[in-house]
Motif scaffolding. Sequence first.
Motif, PDB file in Angstrom:
ATOM      1  N   ALA A 183      14.092  10.299  -0.551  1.00  0.00           N
ATOM      2  CA  ALA A 183      14.394   9.043   0.148  1.00  0.00           C
ATOM      3  C   ALA A 183      13.327   8.827   1.205  1.00  0.00           C
ATOM      4  CB  ALA A 183      15.777   9.086   0.786  1.00  0.00           C
ATOM      5  N   SER A 184      13.040   7.589   1.498  1.00  0.00           N
ATOM      6  CA  SER A 184      12.025   7.270   2.511  1.00  0.00           C
ATOM      7  C   SER A 184      12.499   6.115   3.379  1.00  0.00           C
ATOM      8  CB  SER A 184      10.695   6.899   1.846  1.00  0.00           C
ATOM      9  OG  SER A 184      10.844   5.721   1.071  1.00  0.00           O
ATOM     10  N   ARG A 185      11.999   6.074   4.588  1.00  0.00           N
ATOM     11  CA  ARG A 185      12.249   4.970   5.523  1.00  0.00           C
ATOM     12  C   ARG A 185      10.955   4.719   6.290  1.00  0.00           C
ATOM     13  NH1 ARG A 185      15.913   5.189   2.619  1.00  0.00           N
ATOM     14  NH2 ARG A 185      18.162   5.204   3.087  1.00  0.00           N
ATOM     15  N   HIS A 186      10.666   3.465   6.550  1.00  0.00           N
ATOM     16  CA  HIS A 186       9.484   3.159   7.350  1.00  0.00           C
ATOM     17  C   HIS A 186       9.703   1.874   8.127  1.00  0.00           C
ATOM     18  CE1 HIS A 186       8.817   1.113   3.476  1.00  0.00           C
ATOM     19  NE2 HIS A 186       8.212   0.190   4.189  1.00  0.00           N
ATOM     20  N   ARG A 187       9.106   1.805   9.292  1.00  0.00           N
ATOM     21  CA  ARG A 187       9.141   0.634  10.158  1.00  0.00           C
ATOM     22  C   ARG A 187       7.710   0.314  10.560  1.00  0.00           C
ATOM     23  NH1 ARG A 187      13.347   1.113   8.167  1.00  0.00           N
ATOM     24  NH2 ARG A 187      15.398   1.393   9.127  1.00  0.00           N
ATOM     25  N   THR A 188       7.350  -0.943  10.437  1.00  0.00           N
ATOM     26  CA  THR A 188       5.989  -1.371  10.738  1.00  0.00           C
ATOM     27  C   THR A 188       5.930  -1.997  12.115  1.00  0.00           C
ATOM     28  OG1 THR A 188       5.716  -1.864   8.393  1.00  0.00           O
ATOM     29  CG2 THR A 188       4.022  -2.693   9.885  1.00  0.00           C
ATOM     30  N   PRO A 214      19.864  12.327   0.908  1.00  0.00           N
ATOM     31  CA  PRO A 214      18.695  12.328   1.802  1.00  0.00           C
ATOM     32  C   PRO A 214      18.482  10.988   2.502  1.00  0.00           C
ATOM     33  CG  PRO A 214      18.010  12.316  -0.508  1.00  0.00           C
ATOM     34  CD  PRO A 214      19.488  12.568  -0.495  1.00  0.00           C
ATOM     35  N   GLY A 215      18.885   9.895   1.843  1.00  0.00           N
ATOM     36  CA  GLY A 215      18.774   8.597   2.494  1.00  0.00           C
ATOM     37  C   GLY A 215      19.689   8.491   3.700  1.00  0.00           C
ATOM     38  N   ALA A 216      20.919   9.019   3.575  1.00  0.00           N
ATOM     39  CA  ALA A 216      21.851   9.010   4.703  1.00  0.00           C
ATOM     40  C   ALA A 216      21.346   9.900   5.830  1.00  0.00           C
ATOM     41  CB  ALA A 216      23.231   9.467   4.239  1.00  0.00           C
ATOM     42  N   VAL A 217      20.711  11.036   5.482  1.00  0.00           N
ATOM     43  CA  VAL A 217      20.132  11.912   6.503  1.00  0.00           C
ATOM     44  C   VAL A 217      19.039  11.162   7.268  1.00  0.00           C
ATOM     45  CG1 VAL A 217      18.794  14.007   6.884  1.00  0.00           C
ATOM     46  CG2 VAL A 217      20.698  14.021   5.258  1.00  0.00           C
ATOM     47  N   LEU A 222       9.316   8.103   7.455  1.00  0.00           N
ATOM     48  CA  LEU A 222      10.084   9.318   7.179  1.00  0.00           C
ATOM     49  C   LEU A 222      10.158   9.530   5.680  1.00  0.00           C
ATOM     50  CD1 LEU A 222      11.496   8.098   9.949  1.00  0.00           C
ATOM     51  CD2 LEU A 222      13.160   9.888   9.487  1.00  0.00           C
ATOM     52  N   LEU A 223      10.094  10.798   5.267  1.00  0.00           N
ATOM     53  CA  LEU A 223      10.236  11.169   3.868  1.00  0.00           C
ATOM     54  C   LEU A 223      11.170  12.367   3.811  1.00  0.00           C
ATOM     55  CD1 LEU A 223       9.363  10.743   0.920  1.00  0.00           C
ATOM     56  CD2 LEU A 223       7.424  12.254   1.352  1.00  0.00           C
ATOM     57  N   ALA A 224      12.316  12.187   3.158  1.00  0.00           N
ATOM     58  CA  ALA A 224      13.325  13.244   3.074  1.00  0.00           C
ATOM     59  C   ALA A 224      13.427  13.733   1.639  1.00  0.00           C
ATOM     60  CB  ALA A 224      14.682  12.721   3.561  1.00  0.00           C
ATOM     61  N   ALA A 225      13.394  15.065   1.457  1.00  0.00           N
ATOM     62  CA  ALA A 225      13.496  15.677   0.137  1.00  0.00           C
ATOM     63  C   ALA A 225      14.626  16.709   0.168  1.00  0.00           C
ATOM     64  CB  ALA A 225      12.174  16.337  -0.258  1.00  0.00           C
ATOM     65  N   ARG A 226      15.668  16.455  -0.614  1.00  0.00           N
ATOM     66  CA  ARG A 226      16.806  17.394  -0.681  1.00  0.00           C
ATOM     67  C   ARG A 226      16.681  18.218  -1.969  1.00  0.00           C
ATOM     68  NH1 ARG A 226      21.951  17.897  -2.916  1.00  0.00           N
ATOM     69  NH2 ARG A 226      23.477  18.921  -1.547  1.00  0.00           N
ATOM     70  N   LEU A 238       0.805  -1.214   0.000  1.00  0.00           N
ATOM     71  CA  LEU A 238       0.000   0.000   0.000  1.00  0.00           C
ATOM     72  C   LEU A 238       0.841   1.269   0.000  1.00  0.00           C
ATOM     73  CD1 LEU A 238      -2.827  -1.050   2.481  1.00  0.00           C
ATOM     74  CD2 LEU A 238      -3.036  -0.714   0.015  1.00  0.00           C
ATOM     75  N   LEU A 239       2.138   1.147   0.219  1.00  0.00           N
ATOM     76  CA  LEU A 239       3.042   2.293   0.161  1.00  0.00           C
ATOM     77  C   LEU A 239       3.707   2.347  -1.207  1.00  0.00           C
ATOM     78  CD1 LEU A 239       4.678   2.120   3.699  1.00  0.00           C
ATOM     79  CD2 LEU A 239       2.922   3.702   2.897  1.00  0.00           C
ATOM     80  N   PRO A 240       4.305   3.471  -1.567  1.00  0.00           N
ATOM     81  CA  PRO A 240       4.931   3.563  -2.893  1.00  0.00           C
ATOM     82  C   PRO A 240       6.024   2.509  -3.079  1.00  0.00           C
ATOM     83  CG  PRO A 240       4.765   5.727  -1.868  1.00  0.00           C
ATOM     84  CD  PRO A 240       4.394   4.741  -0.813  1.00  0.00           C
ATOM     85  N   SER A 241       5.974   1.834  -4.203  1.00  0.00           N
ATOM     86  CA  SER A 241       7.019   0.843  -4.498  1.00  0.00           C
ATOM     87  C   SER A 241       8.340   1.514  -4.834  1.00  0.00           C
ATOM     88  CB  SER A 241       6.578  -0.054  -5.655  1.00  0.00           C
ATOM     89  OG  SER A 241       6.285   0.734  -6.808  1.00  0.00           O
ATOM     90  N   ARG A 242       8.271   2.724  -5.364  1.00  0.00           N
ATOM     91  CA  ARG A 242       9.471   3.520  -5.617  1.00  0.00           C
ATOM     92  C   ARG A 242       9.081   4.993  -5.645  1.00  0.00           C
ATOM     93  NH1 ARG A 242      10.833   2.543 -12.059  1.00  0.00           N
ATOM     94  NH2 ARG A 242       8.811   3.235 -12.875  1.00  0.00           N
TER      95      ARG A 242
END
Length: 478
Positions: free
Chosen positions: A264-269, A445-448, A472-476, A250-254
């Motif tokens: 870049a994005s990160r998520h934990r369920t 942004p992924g490293a951030v 998390l969603l990071a936009a540089r 249900l989340l973006p595949s890319r």
Amino acid sequence: MNAPHPPKVAGIDSTVPAPTHTVAPAPASGVPGTSPVASPGCSGSPHPPYAPGAILQDRLAGWVSDLTTLHELTERLARTNSLDAALKELLRAGAALVGARRGLVVLEPDDGLGPDTTIGLGLARSDLGHIETVPRSAMPHGTLLDTAAGLPGGDGEVVRPDLFAEDGLDPRHRDVAARLGYAAGYALPLSTRAAGRLGAALWFYDEPAEPAERRRHLAGLYVRFATEHLARLLETERTRACMTTMYEELLPSRLPRVPGVQLASRHRTGPRGGGDWYDALPLPDAALGLAVGSVTGAGPGAVAAMGRLRASLRAYAVMEGEDPVAVLSDLELLLRLTEPARSATALFAYCEPALRRITLAGAGHSPPLVVGERRTEFVETSVSAPLGMLACWEAPSVEFQVGAGETVLLYTDGLLHRTGEPVDRAFARLHTAAASVPRPLRRDPGAVADHVLRTVLPDGLDMTDGAEDVALLAARFE
């Protein structure tokens, strides 16, 4: 020629104490007219007659010892909360009960739904690889896995007290046993009528040996309890895997590629699956829409509601994304009509990468964080209620500029809640984590996002299951 040595009974591990009382055998029934035999060195005085209740007392002491041991081992197993930990504890306790030093357990549920795994005790991965080269039917646990012997009501155990003395021992099994240095094996099925057949456990002896009857009985009781515990953990593991799969789908595949912005994005369920989400989508006129949000509740219902809200927000963003307030107003109306028992927080940002300008609106959501070379600060947003809390939601939007090389970090409240600290301290920890991002990492942004996660949730807490989801969603901006 020396006569072959009979198989010896496996020794009892110190973990399983022996009965505290030992009694000599009772004398034979007396013959009328005879007297008790005198004991040497006791001035000719005869032995006192053997007390009739001593044997029963000794047996009771042995039973109490066995029950105490079984209780301690089952308590330790019951405290495990993952399949891997439970299987390892099963191997350790079983080895103590049957007097073995090494072993393996094969988890292979007969419903075919998995997960399938093999875990060893005192065996390296290469040792398990050697064992897997032996034909399965030649191994004691293979007999239990592939025949009715391992089903509830089957034979229930496989005893191989002296492998090298067996006629017709599989040549490959002989080679592997000699290489690994074991000479006997004892296997039990992980099988009950309620749980079905989940797998089998096998313990190895360095010399010809087999567990005594008392040890077998205790091991059988323990393994039956372990099987029921494993069945519960297996169901939990399957549910968690299913929820994770649903959440991922249900989340973006890319993330999209938009000129002037790196994403870049990160998520934990969480273990039950929650309603935290994020999204990024290209919009007309080279614009970009960024969104994060959270639906109240957990489990399949929350995940389904999250999917519906995210899909609806994408549609509203395409139609009127340049007005974030209108997007969230439409989303609030949809939530009240379709999910009247739920509320949700959301934040939507309309980004113009060429101008490095962002217009955003939030509904009960935490403010974004801007991370740059010269500043690390939260964006000042208007205070507003979550969606679904008021009869009609509306709040003013906020417009701000970002500099070249600055990263805008959007996140869900789960990041703050997982710290276990009050909200003000959690915000301070987040700000400190973002400000401490090393300069070379700020270009990615992924490293951030990774640095912020590890710093806000240290000691591996960013990777473990928690009660709260994190997104998390990071936009540089370049």
